[in-house]
Each structure stands twice: as C-alpha cells, then as structure tokens.
Enzyme design. Structure first.
Site, mmCIF file in Angstrom:
data_model
loop_
_atom_site.group_PDB
_atom_site.id
_atom_site.type_symbol
_atom_site.label_atom_id
_atom_site.label_comp_id
_atom_site.label_asym_id
_atom_site.label_seq_id
_atom_site.Cartn_x
_atom_site.Cartn_y
_atom_site.Cartn_z
ATOM 1 N N MET A 85 0.844 -1.203 0.000
ATOM 2 C CA MET A 85 0.000 0.000 0.000
ATOM 3 C C MET A 85 0.873 1.244 0.000
ATOM 4 S SD MET A 85 -3.001 -1.073 2.643
ATOM 5 C CE MET A 85 -1.989 -1.923 3.825
ATOM 6 N N CYS A 193 -2.060 -2.104 -10.630
ATOM 7 C CA CYS A 193 -2.424 -0.711 -10.384
ATOM 8 C C CYS A 193 -3.252 -0.155 -11.547
ATOM 9 C CB CYS A 193 -1.165 0.137 -10.182
ATOM 10 S SG CYS A 193 -1.562 1.848 -9.805
ATOM 11 N N ASN A 293 -7.092 -11.798 -2.977
ATOM 12 C CA ASN A 293 -7.192 -10.401 -2.541
ATOM 13 C C ASN A 293 -8.542 -9.807 -2.949
ATOM 14 O OD1 ASN A 293 -5.769 -7.297 -3.706
ATOM 15 N ND2 ASN A 293 -6.413 -7.764 -1.625
ATOM 16 N N GLY A 294 -9.196 -9.169 -1.936
ATOM 17 C CA GLY A 294 -10.472 -8.506 -2.186
ATOM 18 C C GLY A 294 -11.567 -9.039 -1.290
HETATM 19 C C1 LIG Z 1 -3.926 3.084 0.399
HETATM 20 C C2 LIG Z 1 -3.726 1.999 -0.617
HETATM 21 C C3 LIG Z 1 -2.535 1.909 -1.310
HETATM 22 C C4 LIG Z 1 -2.321 0.880 -2.237
HETATM 23 N N1 LIG Z 1 -1.093 0.742 -2.853
HETATM 24 C C5 LIG Z 1 -0.825 -0.367 -3.601
HETATM 25 C C6 LIG Z 1 0.490 -0.643 -4.067
HETATM 26 O O1 LIG Z 1 1.451 0.069 -3.779
HETATM 27 N N2 LIG Z 1 0.670 -1.762 -4.840
HETATM 28 C C7 LIG Z 1 -0.365 -2.615 -5.163
HETATM 29 O O2 LIG Z 1 -0.148 -3.609 -5.847
HETATM 30 N N3 LIG Z 1 -1.610 -2.366 -4.706
HETATM 31 C C8 LIG Z 1 -1.855 -1.294 -3.922
HETATM 32 N N4 LIG Z 1 -3.111 -1.094 -3.405
HETATM 33 C C9 LIG Z 1 -4.164 -2.081 -3.705
HETATM 34 C C10 LIG Z 1 -4.219 -3.139 -2.626
HETATM 35 O O3 LIG Z 1 -2.980 -3.797 -2.493
HETATM 36 C C11 LIG Z 1 -5.322 -4.163 -2.915
HETATM 37 O O4 LIG Z 1 -5.017 -4.874 -4.071
HETATM 38 C C12 LIG Z 1 -6.695 -3.539 -3.088
HETATM 39 O O5 LIG Z 1 -6.918 -2.479 -2.183
HETATM 40 C C13 LIG Z 1 -7.782 -4.583 -2.899
HETATM 41 O O6 LIG Z 1 -7.716 -5.151 -1.621
HETATM 42 P P1 LIG Z 1 -8.768 -4.790 -0.459
HETATM 43 O O7 LIG Z 1 -10.127 -5.139 -1.012
HETATM 44 O O8 LIG Z 1 -8.379 -5.640 0.693
HETATM 45 O O9 LIG Z 1 -8.656 -3.329 -0.182
HETATM 46 C C14 LIG Z 1 -3.346 -0.062 -2.496
HETATM 47 C C15 LIG Z 1 -4.551 0.040 -1.789
HETATM 48 C C16 LIG Z 1 -4.753 1.038 -0.857
HETATM 49 C C17 LIG Z 1 -6.044 1.105 -0.104
#
Ligand SMILES: Cc1cc2nc3c(=O)[nH]c(=O)nc-3n(C[C@H](O)[C@H](O)[C@H](O)COP(=O)(O)O)c2cc1C
Length: 528
Positions: A85, A193, A293-294
């Site tokens: 993140m 991303c 993930n998700g």
């Molecule tokens: C604040 C924030 C920063 C993120 N930065 C990255 C990152 O640097 N690299 C990446 O692959 N995904 C990044 N993501 C996506 C998360 O790793 C993840 O794939 C996405 O939020 C879905 O997961 P969740 O449903 O648990 O939030 C970011 C998500 C958030 C909320």
C-alpha cells in the site's frame, strides 16, 4: 548443521576462555602461560569453524527455493497477508501489523525507474546532483526503502517481507531489484495498479495488454535474482483469459501469485466486490501458491475466502488499514498483542465475527501504539502516512468528535523537526508530532468513557451492534476498531466510468478535514 552446533559450542568457549584467563591472571600468575597456550590453540579451531560456518551460510543463501518450498521454508506458510500500500504499508505500520497477527507483509510499491535514478545519482559524488535527485523524487521517496537505517527488511523485526516494484523496463527493474534483494525474502511486481498514473507510466494493470513484456519483466528477475519473484495482478472479464494470464505468469517464473478479484476498471467509486470464483479458477490452474485479494473486511471473511477460493492465504488492504487487528488471534493460542486466550484459535467459519477485544480493540489505543512505534524508529515515517493512518484507525469516532477531527486535519508538522526528533519516545512534549499524540490521547479518554457508559447500559457488545442500511454490514460501537465500507458502487462498470475516466483531484485542499482526507486518500491511493 554440524557447523552451526560446533560454532555455537566454540562461541560459548571463547567467553569461557576469556573468563578463565582473567581468573588465572588475577589469582595464579604461574599457570597463566601454559593455560594461555592451550586455550589459544583451541581458539584457533574456533576461527576455522567460523570460516566453515560462513561457507555453509553462503551455500545456503545460494540455494534458491521455489513455489511451495519457498512458501513453507522461507516464508513460514503465511495465510494472513498485508497488501502493498503506497504510503501505508510503511515500516511503522508493518511493525504494528506483525504484533496483531500479520504473517507476511508487502512494502509499498517502489518505482524501479525512480529508484534506479536515485541509486546511480547517489553513487555520484556530485552533491548538487544528489540534491536534485532528492528533490525531484520527493514524492517517490515517500514509498522508498531506507537501507541505511538498518531497520527496513531487517531479520529481527521486518521479516518475512516482500518488496514490491512497478516498472516496464526489464533491465531497470532488475537493477533496482538487485539493489534490494539482500533486504527481503522476495520481490513482487505490481501488475494491478489501475490508476491514471499507471496508465501514463505504462505499468501496473496497463501491462495486462502486453503479455510479452510482462513475461520478460518476471523472467529477468526469475533468472537473475538470488531470491524468488512473485506477481500481483487483477482479473480479466472472463475466467478463461484470467486463467491463461495466470499460467503465463507462472511460466515466466513467478513463485507466488496474488490474484485481486477485481477488474482493471473496478476502482474508486466503482470498486465494488471482488470475484472470488475467478480467484478459485486461478488457484486450480497453477501449481504455485496463490493469495486471494479482495472483500476481506471482518475475520469471518477470511475463512470463507479460503474455503471458497481454495487459496493458500488471504491478502487485505483496506480492511486491515481500518482495523489492524483483522488477523489478530488467528495464529497462536495466546495472542502476543493482548495476551488473552482468543476465542478462535483458527478463523471461525461462522458468518459473523464475534466482537472481542482481540479482533476489535479500542481504536484510540491502536492509534497511540502506532505513534509510539513511529517515534521509536530510526527510519523516518512520512507525515502523510501517519496522518492517513490516524484518520483511518479512529474513523468510527471522528464523525462524532468533530473538534478532534478538525485538530487532526489542521495539525501542522515540521518535517525536518520530525526527522531530528524521531526516536525520542511518545512522552516527549517536544515531539514534532505532539499534536497527533495529544489528539489520540484525548480520543482515548473519550472512548474509555463511552465504553464505560456502553457497559453500564447493561447491553452486551453484540447488542450494541447496528446494521448499515445501505451496505447491510455491521456497524460496531464507535470506540472499536472496525472496517469502513463506502456505500457506493456496485462493481458494475458503466461505460463512462471505464479506465479512461480521469481521477478528479481538487485544486484546493481546504475545508472539512474529512473531505481533505478523502482527497489525500485519492491521491495516495495510487493502486487501489
Ligand atoms: C492506500 C492503498 C494503497 C495501495 N497501494 C498499492 C500498491 O502500492 N501496490 C499494489 O499492488 N496495490 C496497492 N493497493 C491495492 C491493494 O494492495 C489491494 O489490491 C486492493 O486495495 C484490494 O484489496 P482490499 O479489497 O483488501 O482493499 C493499495 C490500496 C490502498 C487502499
């Protein structure tokens, strides 16, 4: 093994040897010389063993494990994984997350191109050019990896760790990864991303259109790094294409796959739900470990996800950011975080997570604990990261305690003073982030009072839970850490919201602090 044991014995021996000499010199000077000769020949053996020990260690690091062997023997079979993140999975957060049950953590994404420029400029003795690089990559440095502090990626407090990179140039990616391969257990490539910045830079999910390049990015790391390469990606509209893509990632050399069950177009307001059935199809099609993930918000989601996808682990980003205790109590019978016996020694498959202090602690306590860690580190924690965390951790109460929300939003911190003042400890009134500390302490006083009143009402915690009409999700009492779900978006992508839609960043960052936070969130949420 023999070397390790022998060396351990001889290490102890050296200590004894020095003590014996000291005693002899003091009390029996006549025996001193003979004893010295005997003891020093034995000590020569010790040096020899130390040499063998070094050789054994070197040959051990040369052995590069793959797939499940790597997952088990190097990573320790992690099931509960904190996502990469930007500006949020920084060292201070990683330390806190490990205390609360996270078994594997990814760093924020590091831009391979920018890192490469910084490294080569640093090698240059021209001070001015270094300054230029530092300034040019100020924003990049927020997510950078600080080797000099000795804390990031250290075996003592920051492992297992996977460092994530983004990039589209195989050679540059390799150089950047080589620079950090000694400080982590694997290197991950961000293929998910979906933001405009990734579209502009042609990385992340925008590589989904160029499979040949993706293959080369993974393969060059697979062939040339001493540690494994892993990949995190989003799903395609069809199961078939998603599976085909995952198999290509495996063929290229990825040793763990993280499958984010959302489409490239599912972002921001249209994030919606992740599709676990596609993740399951990926898991069934490949032979390397897969993380799902998700949709992980409560602890009960974890076991459901593992069952429905068949995956080896779950990765959480937002759910874990709002409640760092999401994984707490799942690993051991006695939680290191609270030293209470958890009610669930493995994730309960019941559809509702029991509300215990283990899984939903008081959020102000967590906020203070996080600040204490940030204070204790030599590694600089970005102010933007601190602020982002505090707003998320204490979110359940900030809409009531509006004065605290405002103070948090308006608190000004001198970055330079913060760098000078780090490591002083939370009680220091001179701390450059004392306003944050003060807000969290005041929040704690108010939340403790609210909790007391809650228990005086005669209702159990479960009885104090409400259900959000829009989302159907449970809203816990406002002093407890809990997930935050925006009640918007259904995951169906409308044409007007498709990838080309720009992210609107307001020109002015003023007004209601919560709106400001959302804006900051949009800007730093580079990859969600
Ligand atoms: C604040 C924030 C920063 C993120 N930065 C990255 C990152 O640097 N690299 C990446 O692959 N995904 C990044 N993501 C996506 C998360 O790793 C993840 O794939 C996405 O939020 C879905 O997961 P969740 O449903 O648990 O939030 C970011 C998500 C958030 C909320």
């Amino acid at each position: 093994m023999v070397f390790w044991i022998a060396s351990g014995v001889l290490n102890t021996w050296t200590f004894e040897y020095n003590s014996v000499l000291f005693v002899l010199r003091t009390f029996r000077p006549s025996l001193n010389n003979r004893a010295h000769t005997t003891l020093s020949s034995l000590n020569r053996f010790r040096s020899l063993f130390t040499l063998f020990q070094g050789m054994a260690a070197a040959s051990e690091t040369r052995k590069k494990l793959a797939g499940y062997e790597f997952y088990r023997e190097v990573l320790g079979s992690p099931k509960y994984v904190v996502a990469p993140m930007v500006d949020q999975s920084e060292l201070a957060w990683r330390r806190l997350s490990r205390r609360y049950g996270a078994q594997l953590i990814y760093t924020p994404m590091i831009n391979a191109k920018a890192r490469q420029m910084t490294v080569s400029r640093r090698a240059n003795t021209d001070f001015l050019s270094q300054m230029w690089t530092e300034q040019k990559h100020q924003s990049y440095r927020v997510g950078a990896f600080d080797i000099a502090s000795g804390e990031e990626g250290s075996l003592e407090g920051d492992r297992p760790l996977i460092i994530q990179f983004c990039g589209n140039d195989p050679e540059k990616l390799l150089k950047a990864a080589k620079d950090l391969e000694g400080h982590c257990d694997a290197v991950d490539i961000n293929l998910g991303c979906p933001q405009d910045i990734a579209k502009k830079g042609k990385y992340g999910a925008f590589l989904m259109d160029d499979w040949d390049l993706v293959y080369r990015l993974i393969n060059i790391l697979h062939e040339n790094l001493s540690i494994p390469v892993t990949a995190k990606f989003r799903v395609f509209p069809t199961v078939e294409k998603t599976v085909e893509y995952a198999k290509m990632l495996e063929r290229a050399g990825a040793q763990i796959l993280t499958c984010h069950g959302r489409l490239r177009e599912q972002r921001g307001q249209n994030a919606g739900l992740a599709d676990w059935s596609k993740i399951r199809a990926v898991k069934e099609a490949v032979s390397v470990p897969v993380f799902a993930n998700g949709n992980i918000l409560f602890q009960s989601d974890i076991q459901r996800c593992l069952e429905e996808t068949g995956c080896d682990g779950v990765m959480s980003a937002e759910g874990q950011l709002y409640n760092v205790a999401l994984f707490n109590g799942l690993v051991s019978a006695v939680s290191p975080a609270t030293e209470e016996t958890p009610s669930t020694s493995s994730a309960s498959s019941s559809s509702i997570t029991p509300i215990t202090p283990l899984t939903h602690p008081n959020h102000a306590d967590l906020a203070l604990e996080y600040l204490e860690i940030a204070h204790s580190l030599r590694t600089r924690t970005a102010i933007s990261a601190i602020k982002g965390h505090l707003f998320k951790i204490m979110r359940p109460a900030l809409s009531r305690e509006t004065d605290l929300r405002e103070r948090l939003g308006r608190a000004k911190v001198d970055q330079k003073a913060w760098e000078r003042g780090r490591g002083r400890g939370i009680a220091d009134e001179d701390s450059p982030i004392r306003e944050y500390v003060s807000v969290c302490r005041e929040m704690k006083v108010r939340m403790d009072k609210a909790r007391k009143e809650g228990s005086l009402s005669g209702k159990t915690l479960e009885e104090l839970v409400e259900v959000d009409e829009k989302t159907g999700l449970r809203v816990l009492p406002h002093w407890l850490a809990q997930p935050y779900v925006r009640g918007v978006g259904n995951g169906k992508v409308k044409e007007k919201d498709a990838v080309d839609q720009p992210v609107v960043i307001p020109a002015k960052r003023s007004g209601d602090p919560e709106t400001v936070l959302e804006d900051v969130g949009k800007r730093v949420k580079l990859c969600a």
